[in-house]
Design a protein around this motif. Structure first.
Motif, PDB file in Angstrom:
ATOM      1  N   ALA A 182     -44.109 -37.185 -39.361  1.00 36.33           N
ATOM      2  CA  ALA A 182     -44.594 -36.994 -40.729  1.00 36.33           C
ATOM      3  C   ALA A 182     -44.580 -35.530 -41.139  1.00 36.33           C
ATOM      4  CB  ALA A 182     -46.007 -37.559 -40.855  1.00 36.33           C
ATOM      5  N   LEU A 183     -44.728 -34.653 -40.163  1.00 38.58           N
ATOM      6  CA  LEU A 183     -44.703 -33.209 -40.425  1.00 38.58           C
ATOM      7  C   LEU A 183     -43.282 -32.644 -40.436  1.00 38.58           C
ATOM      8  CD1 LEU A 183     -47.659 -32.261 -38.075  1.00 38.58           C
ATOM      9  CD2 LEU A 183     -47.640 -31.902 -40.565  1.00 38.58           C
ATOM     10  N   GLY A 184     -42.305 -33.449 -40.013  1.00 37.60           N
ATOM     11  CA  GLY A 184     -40.934 -32.965 -39.925  1.00 37.60           C
ATOM     12  C   GLY A 184     -40.686 -32.103 -38.713  1.00 37.60           C
ATOM     13  N   ILE A 230     -34.815 -47.594 -41.621  1.00 39.36           N
ATOM     14  CA  ILE A 230     -35.899 -46.852 -40.979  1.00 39.36           C
ATOM     15  C   ILE A 230     -35.275 -45.707 -40.190  1.00 39.36           C
ATOM     16  CG2 ILE A 230     -37.734 -46.963 -39.244  1.00 39.36           C
ATOM     17  CD1 ILE A 230     -38.164 -49.880 -40.066  1.00 39.36           C
ATOM     18  N   ARG A 231     -35.542 -44.500 -40.623  1.00 36.41           N
ATOM     19  CA  ARG A 231     -34.905 -43.325 -40.046  1.00 36.41           C
ATOM     20  C   ARG A 231     -35.885 -42.372 -39.364  1.00 36.41           C
ATOM     21  NH1 ARG A 231     -30.039 -42.124 -40.933  1.00 36.41           N
ATOM     22  NH2 ARG A 231     -30.442 -39.863 -40.834  1.00 36.41           N
ATOM     23  N   THR A 232     -37.157 -42.504 -39.693  1.00 34.87           N
ATOM     24  CA  THR A 232     -38.135 -41.576 -39.118  1.00 34.87           C
ATOM     25  C   THR A 232     -39.463 -42.275 -38.883  1.00 34.87           C
ATOM     26  OG1 THR A 232     -39.180 -39.393 -39.406  1.00 34.87           O
ATOM     27  CG2 THR A 232     -38.981 -40.756 -41.358  1.00 34.87           C
ATOM     28  N   GLY A 233     -40.158 -41.872 -37.849  1.00 36.73           N
ATOM     29  CA  GLY A 233     -41.481 -42.410 -37.580  1.00 36.73           C
ATOM     30  C   GLY A 233     -41.475 -43.660 -36.720  1.00 36.73           C
ATOM     31  N   MET A 292     -46.585 -38.340 -31.819  1.00 36.51           N
ATOM     32  CA  MET A 292     -45.204 -38.479 -32.269  1.00 36.51           C
ATOM     33  C   MET A 292     -45.152 -38.908 -33.741  1.00 36.51           C
ATOM     34  SD  MET A 292     -43.258 -40.380 -29.111  1.00 36.51           S
ATOM     35  CE  MET A 292     -42.672 -39.477 -27.680  1.00 36.51           C
ATOM     36  N   VAL A 293     -46.028 -39.832 -34.137  1.00 36.09           N
ATOM     37  CA  VAL A 293     -46.090 -40.258 -35.533  1.00 36.09           C
ATOM     38  C   VAL A 293     -46.419 -39.072 -36.428  1.00 36.09           C
ATOM     39  CG1 VAL A 293     -47.385 -41.662 -37.192  1.00 36.09           C
ATOM     40  CG2 VAL A 293     -46.700 -42.640 -34.995  1.00 36.09           C
ATOM     41  N   LEU A 294     -47.373 -38.262 -35.996  1.00 36.76           N
ATOM     42  CA  LEU A 294     -47.754 -37.084 -36.771  1.00 36.76           C
ATOM     43  C   LEU A 294     -46.619 -36.058 -36.805  1.00 36.76           C
ATOM     44  CD1 LEU A 294     -50.094 -35.979 -38.405  1.00 36.76           C
ATOM     45  CD2 LEU A 294     -51.007 -34.955 -36.309  1.00 36.76           C
ATOM     46  N   ASP A 295     -45.941 -35.855 -35.666  1.00 35.00           N
ATOM     47  CA  ASP A 295     -44.779 -34.954 -35.632  1.00 35.00           C
ATOM     48  C   ASP A 295     -43.733 -35.387 -36.654  1.00 35.00           C
ATOM     49  OD1 ASP A 295     -45.783 -33.365 -33.571  1.00 35.00           O
ATOM     50  OD2 ASP A 295     -44.766 -34.504 -31.997  1.00 35.00           O
ATOM     51  N   ALA A 330     -49.432 -31.185 -45.791  1.00 36.44           N
ATOM     52  CA  ALA A 330     -48.262 -30.955 -44.939  1.00 36.44           C
ATOM     53  C   ALA A 330     -47.635 -32.261 -44.504  1.00 36.44           C
ATOM     54  CB  ALA A 330     -48.666 -30.136 -43.714  1.00 36.44           C
ATOM     55  N   ALA A 331     -48.409 -33.350 -44.574  1.00 32.62           N
ATOM     56  CA  ALA A 331     -47.891 -34.650 -44.136  1.00 32.62           C
ATOM     57  C   ALA A 331     -48.716 -35.769 -44.745  1.00 32.62           C
ATOM     58  CB  ALA A 331     -47.921 -34.754 -42.618  1.00 32.62           C
TER      59      ALA A 331
END
Length: 395
Positions: free
Chosen positions: A300-302, A248-251, A295-298, A67-68
């Motif tokens: 990566a999971l979208g 850098i757009r996410t994470g 938050m990092v995991l969120d 999932a991530a």
């Protein structure tokens, strides 16, 4: 069957991420070179594949259908994460970020194109001649283009020793290249951010302490930064422009910068990952209350970022690394006289082992305090780390 999360890296830097994913009910699959690191034991499944073997990891991931894919506090893992997420159709930064946020020369070029304040630099590949000494702005910093953790870093006041420093830095580099860059006077800081769909959130600004020249090994970090609100706003503006320049757009991201004696903000480098040295995993949650690892995991999971405060923010917190006997004695004093301030420690003191970079430091402890000034005192960190006797610190 529980959803699977792939974690890249098995060192203690990745432990908070592995534990967070497990606490949320995910089956964790950890990939790393087998080295008996803590993540090998804690993971639900450990895959002994080096992070440089992206295609081999990808073949396993296609079967796992995770999932991530995530990592924290590692530039090498961040590069692999971008490539894997792209190939697997998972949330992540665009492919260009893998190069722009991990190669210091490409990063400086991107900053220059965006009109950002960054040091003069020159990339030297192995086998290439050095530029004419008259063209170089001494003092200079020499470092590998694509490594972190204070590996292969030198400050040179004169041309003497330049060829040797460049050769050493090239030997430490994955691409066998060194970067020469202008040395920027001033205190060093970092800005810890999280991004969601291109929108950036600055969570904290950290003051950094190092041994100073010649190798700039980091010995401690304090939050809050001690900067004025006006300066912090200027920092956020510059850092957000840097994140856009690197796509850098996410994470998570970790941007290092200096503030000169004239008050100018000069960007040093940005990593598309959480700050290491316990900055992201420990200091940010302690001083902001936010669960940065989640938050990092969120991301990566979208999923939308969870900005619930999991802790009551402390006025100040610090991480302090041990380099020598004096540092160990101060830590023992702190544990004896002020044990309530110590939140966590990991000491592996070997008096015979030299400290040459971040990986060879002799342990650390994390503390909280009622003020920044008290944190500075309890962690035995001075206002002007550049003025420290570096030979004393590294002895």
């Amino acid at each position: 069957m529980a959803d699977r999360v792939v974690v890249l890296g098995a060192s203690d830097l990745q432990l908070p991420l592995i534990e967070k994913a497990k606490s949320l009910g995910f089956e964790t699959h950890v990939f790393a070179w087998a080295a008996k690191d803590v993540g090998e034991k804690v993971a639900d499944v450990f895959h002994p594949i080096s992070l440089t073997e992206t295609e081999a990891i990808l073949r396993v991931c296609r079967q796992l259908r995770p999932a991530a894919v995530a990592s924290i506090a590692s530039d090498l893992a961040a590069v692999t994460a971008v490539k894997l997420a792209q190939a697997l159709g998972l949330p992540g930064n665009p492919p260009e970020t893998a190069v722009l946020a991990s190669n210091k020369a490409a990063m400086r070029d991107a900053f220059q194109r965006a009109g950002l304040p960054t040091p003069w630099h020159r990339k030297i590949r192995q086998g290439e001649p050095l530029p004419a000494m008259s063209l170089l702005p001494f003092p200079l910093i020499v470092k590998p283009t694509d490594r972190s953790g204070s590996r292969g870093i030198f400050r040179l006041e004169t041309p003497e020793g330049l060829a040797e420093a460049v050769a050493f830095a090239q030997g430490e580099s994955f691409e066998r290249a060194a970067i020469l860059e202008e040395y920027i006077e001033g205190k060093e800081y970092s800005c810890e951010c999280i991004s969601e769909a291109g929108r950036h959130i600055a969570l904290a600004i950290t003051e950094k302490y190092t041994t100073g020249a010649p190798h700039f090994i980091e010995i401690g970090h304090i939050q809050p930064s001690g900067l004025s609100s006006e300066t912090e706003e200027r920092v956020r503006c510059a850092v957000f422009r840097a994140l856009d320049a690197l796509q850098i757009r996410t994470g998570a991201s970790h941007t290092e910068f200096r503030i000169t004696p004239r008050g100018e903000i000069r960007l040093i480098e940005t990593g598309a990952r959480m700050g290491g040295d316990c900055i992201g995993s420990d200091l940010v949650p302690r001083t902001t209350g936010f669960d940065y690892v989640k938050m990092v995991l969120d991301a990566a999971l979208g999923r939308p970022l969870d900005r619930t405060r999991i802790l009551r923010p402390a006025p100040a917190a610090a991480v302090r690394y041990l380099l020598n006997q004096k540092d160990l004695e101060h830590y023992e004093w702190l544990k004896r006289e002020r044990p309530e301030t110590v939140l966590r420690e990991h000491i592996h003191f070997d008096p015979s082992a030299p400290v040459t970079d971040s990986a060879s430091r002799k342990g650390f402890y994390i503390l909280q305090a009622s003020s920044r000034e008290q944190a500075q005192q309890l962690a035995d960190l001075r206002d002007n780390p550049e003025e420290k006797d570096s030979e004393e610190r590294e002895s």
